[in-house]
Design an enzyme around this catalytic site. Structure first.
Site, PDB file in Angstrom:
ATOM      1  N   GLU A   1       0.825  -1.205   0.000  1.00  0.00           N
ATOM      2  CA  GLU A   1       0.000   0.000   0.000  1.00  0.00           C
ATOM      3  C   GLU A   1       0.865   1.262   0.000  1.00  0.00           C
ATOM      4  O   GLU A   1       0.459   2.310  -0.514  1.00  0.00           O
ATOM      5  CB  GLU A   1      -0.920  -0.020   1.231  1.00  0.00           C
ATOM      6  CG  GLU A   1      -2.240   0.671   1.039  1.00  0.00           C
ATOM      7  CD  GLU A   1      -3.214   0.396   2.172  1.00  0.00           C
ATOM      8  OE1 GLU A   1      -2.799   0.384   3.355  1.00  0.00           O
ATOM      9  OE2 GLU A   1      -4.414   0.198   1.890  1.00  0.00           O
TER      10      GLU A   1
ATOM     11  N   HIS B   1       7.369 -27.072  -0.405  1.00  0.00           N
ATOM     12  CA  HIS B   1       6.686 -28.132  -1.144  1.00  0.00           C
ATOM     13  C   HIS B   1       5.527 -27.538  -1.949  1.00  0.00           C
ATOM     14  O   HIS B   1       4.530 -28.193  -2.197  1.00  0.00           O
ATOM     15  CB  HIS B   1       6.204 -29.207  -0.177  1.00  0.00           C
ATOM     16  CG  HIS B   1       7.345 -29.897   0.502  1.00  0.00           C
ATOM     17  ND1 HIS B   1       7.700 -31.186   0.238  1.00  0.00           N
ATOM     18  CD2 HIS B   1       8.249 -29.440   1.404  1.00  0.00           C
ATOM     19  CE1 HIS B   1       8.759 -31.508   0.958  1.00  0.00           C
ATOM     20  NE2 HIS B   1       9.113 -30.466   1.676  1.00  0.00           N
TER      21      HIS B   1
ATOM     22  N   LYS C   1     -14.097   1.401  -3.995  1.00  0.00           N
ATOM     23  CA  LYS C   1     -15.181   1.902  -3.141  1.00  0.00           C
ATOM     24  C   LYS C   1     -16.180   2.715  -3.949  1.00  0.00           C
ATOM     25  O   LYS C   1     -17.393   2.549  -3.819  1.00  0.00           O
ATOM     26  CB  LYS C   1     -14.609   2.785  -2.013  1.00  0.00           C
ATOM     27  CG  LYS C   1     -13.840   2.027  -0.952  1.00  0.00           C
ATOM     28  CD  LYS C   1     -13.496   2.992   0.190  1.00  0.00           C
ATOM     29  CE  LYS C   1     -12.540   2.377   1.182  1.00  0.00           C
ATOM     30  NZ  LYS C   1     -12.100   3.351   2.197  1.00  0.00           N
TER      31      LYS C   1
END
Lengths: 430, 430
Positions: B281, B302, B416
């Protein structure tokens, strides 16, 4: 029915047409077992020709465990861990161990004494069964953890009853674990020779833990069979699974070398981990491959969301959409207290979640992030089977298009060699 | 004491010397509050000038909750979620909710009805307190979840007792949550104006949940203060924190645009999530930035291990080494059963884990992955405080070196806006 679409990816059908021949060749190599790693393609026809008898034995064993145990410890790493965990959380949610039924916990997938010790302390006084999963029995992490688990079981139940509560999923004939299981009297289930770890979730490796957790494994296999039928056309224009494989390679050619799998349900976390192993281990070789990452939205819209929206433009996003939730929650009204969100009053949370998904795709596409969509109706067994098969097959085809063997993992040996040398050395440095 | 080293990165001291001036300038901009986003640099001096009175109130409040509650629900998203969760799992391990003390669960960080519904079902009959964390009170995810939590609390306890069990961490003076808290009589704690969400873990945002989980928050702050002192020299050659910041940028200049944070403890999972938010961010903007990813070793050796060893060479790795575990487990002998790992008999798991770490670094370095090392003595409060401050400061300096404002997040608004438009639209498409 699982659907894939690429409307928001900037890729046109014409670009797919250019992949017609290479996809068709990859299809033939996979189905004709003539491609690289063809000795590990047993998963291709598994949904139609799996061992019905063993499957019935898995169901019966799961019933026994559900009757006599509070906890199942599944001991395995990599493909012997992630598929089962992915499936259980996908189907039963993040809080499956808080619900009625057998709690399922995973050991042997790390070397942390804190993790193992804390978990064994928690389960010690409960009724326990153990499922140890290892093709060879000599993989260090599960072998070490299994020594603890076995010691706990034998001291708690005595050798005889412990042996009745320990189940080994391992090679059908050879290997250390098979030998130990036979000598000790553990029931065994097979890891087929022609299916590698990361493709093994639809074998006993995934199905026994899933059945113990209360999943309907016949439905999972039926979903996989549906996908096997739906994604069997060698023509890329008619096969959504191959479209996904081709588009990944087209995007990689444009410098999009990070793929982010984005879900809008926290219960998809380990499905994403399974997916990361599948693609990362299959394609990440010869200095090639797309780096597989994952996010949980809307959580991570408040974290990596900024980067995805506006960071380095080398990413694309594959969104998992789930048609309907397993339960509904209606948002209580709060108008008079003024959180400023009156439009939420009385809405279903799943509706709000879906609007977040749509808004996110719009925003990310506008920000220059090609968006792919994989859609399933529900978080149920059938959809899980479809998803697994869709991604397994897409991964194989994608790997062939990339020019790698999608069924080996030579790089995994490197750390093992170094670690073994250090463990055996006379003068380790701490 | 936290140490950083870059011996296995291929970077030389001379290359750092070239960063002498730019680092020094970044240092001056940060400490002199003259750089981009300077209004959000309150975290720099927080370890020495935090509000002692409020801190004492946090401790007292935590004691009350520990006395009268089985469960604390922490309602928040992004920086109002990840720091607390990272700290609690770091200190108390993956199974902290299975141990004695208050269980801490997180809501309001997603929009899944399955997650919220399943969790509320689980806690409904326990003694509950709620901590709602939101600067404004109008962030959709926590606001929606808090409506459910408040309804549950008021129906369970009645308005008066519910108000005594709800704590709001929010703006000191204004905003919807502050207003609601004052009107309802909730105790409040402050989110300082000059500290952004992802830098807020050492404020009440992180400290209250941490204290409830049994952490010694004075020790956390002391660790942060130690780091603040240790990493205060503007000379990059004398400041490990700035070395990390500079080296990240050197590696990015060489095309290493993915950084993988690798831990060898599953309890670091959410610390890695916190780190991903911090760097992703802060730096992922203006089409720039290093993509932050994380792995849990040896689990992911793995899985993504193959890719790291041998995939596209655009990655570097930052390994977190923890000097000693919080508990020890001695591996039982199993020689006669032949798992082929006799050299494990009687070894401490933590020793084996450390050999896995060393082997991994050797293997990855040999595979062409520059390796950085961050080392702390233990998973304790003091080390947590040091780690947080080290990474916060490195992130700020690294962002300045990259030429971005490390304290804003304009891209987060995009989804948003789209989501709000969809939620308010008359004809949403499902």
């Amino acid at each position: 029915m699982l659907k894939f679409s690429y409307e928001n990816s900037g890729i046109t059908q014409n670009e797919l047409v250019a992949y017609f021949e290479s996809v068709s060749n990859a299809h033939k190599a996979l189905h004709g077992k003539t491609g690289a790693g063809n000795e590990f393609t047993g998963w291709v026809d598994l949904p139609s020709n799996y061992d019905r008898e063993e499957c019935e034995r898995i169901r019966q064993t799961a019933e026994i465990i559900r009757g006599n145990s509070d906890v199942l410890l599944v001991c395995g790493i990599g493909g012997s861990y992630l598929g089962a965990r992915a499936g259980i959380e996908f189907l039963k949610g993040n809080f499956h161990n808080h619900k009625q039924g057998v709690q399922v916990y995973f050991i042997g997938n790390n070397l942390s004494p804190d993790y193992l010790g804390d978990l064994l302390d928690y389960v010690r006084d409960k009724r326990i069964s153990v499922c140890v999963v290892s093709k060879s029995g000599t993989t260090l992490e599960p072998a070490a953890a299994f020594r603890f688990a076995r010691e706990l079981m034998e001291s708690k139940y005595g050798k005889t009853e412990a042996a009745e509560r320990i189940y080994a999923i391992t090679d059908r004939e050879k290997g250390a674990l098979k030998k130990l299981a036979d000598a000790s009297g553990y029931a065994t289930f097979a890891v087929p020779d022609d299916i590698g770890g990361r493709y093994s979730v639809l074998t006993a490796v995934g199905l026994l833990p899933l059945a113990v957790a209360g999943a309907d494994i016949a439905q999972i296999l039926e979903g996989a069979q549906t996908a096997a039928e739906n994604f069997s056309d060698e023509n890329v224009l008619n096969n959504m699974c191959y479209q996904y494989a081709a588009i990944r390679n087209i995007l990689l050619g444009r410098g999009k070398n990070i793929e982010i799998l984005a879900g809008f349900e926290p219960s998809l976390r380990f499905f994403a981990e399974w997916w990361k192993q599948l693609f990362g281990e299959s394609e990440g070789k010869n200095h090639k491959g797309i780096f597989p990452a994952s996010v949980e939205f809307s959580t991570d819209l408040h974290s990596l969301g900024q980067y995805i929206q506006d960071g380095t433009r080398n990413i694309f996003e594959t969104v998992l959409k789930i048609g309907s939730p397993n339960r509904e929650m209606v948002i209580p009204s709060n108008s008079k207290d003024g959180d400023g969100l009156d439009f939420l009053d009385g809405k279903n949370m799943s509706f709000v979640n879906e609007m977040a998904r749509q808004g996110t795709v719009q925003a990310h596409e506008a920000g220059g992030v090609p968006n792919l969509l994989v859609e399933i109706p529900k978080r149920d067994e059938n959809s899980f089977g479809q998803l697994v098969y869709f991604f397994e097959k897409a991964c194989a085809i994608s790997g062939y298009l990339l020019g790698v063997n999608p069924f080996d993992q030579p790089g995994v040996e490197e750390y093992k060699k170094k670690m073994y040398a250090l463990l055996k050395s006379k003068n380790p440095v701490l």
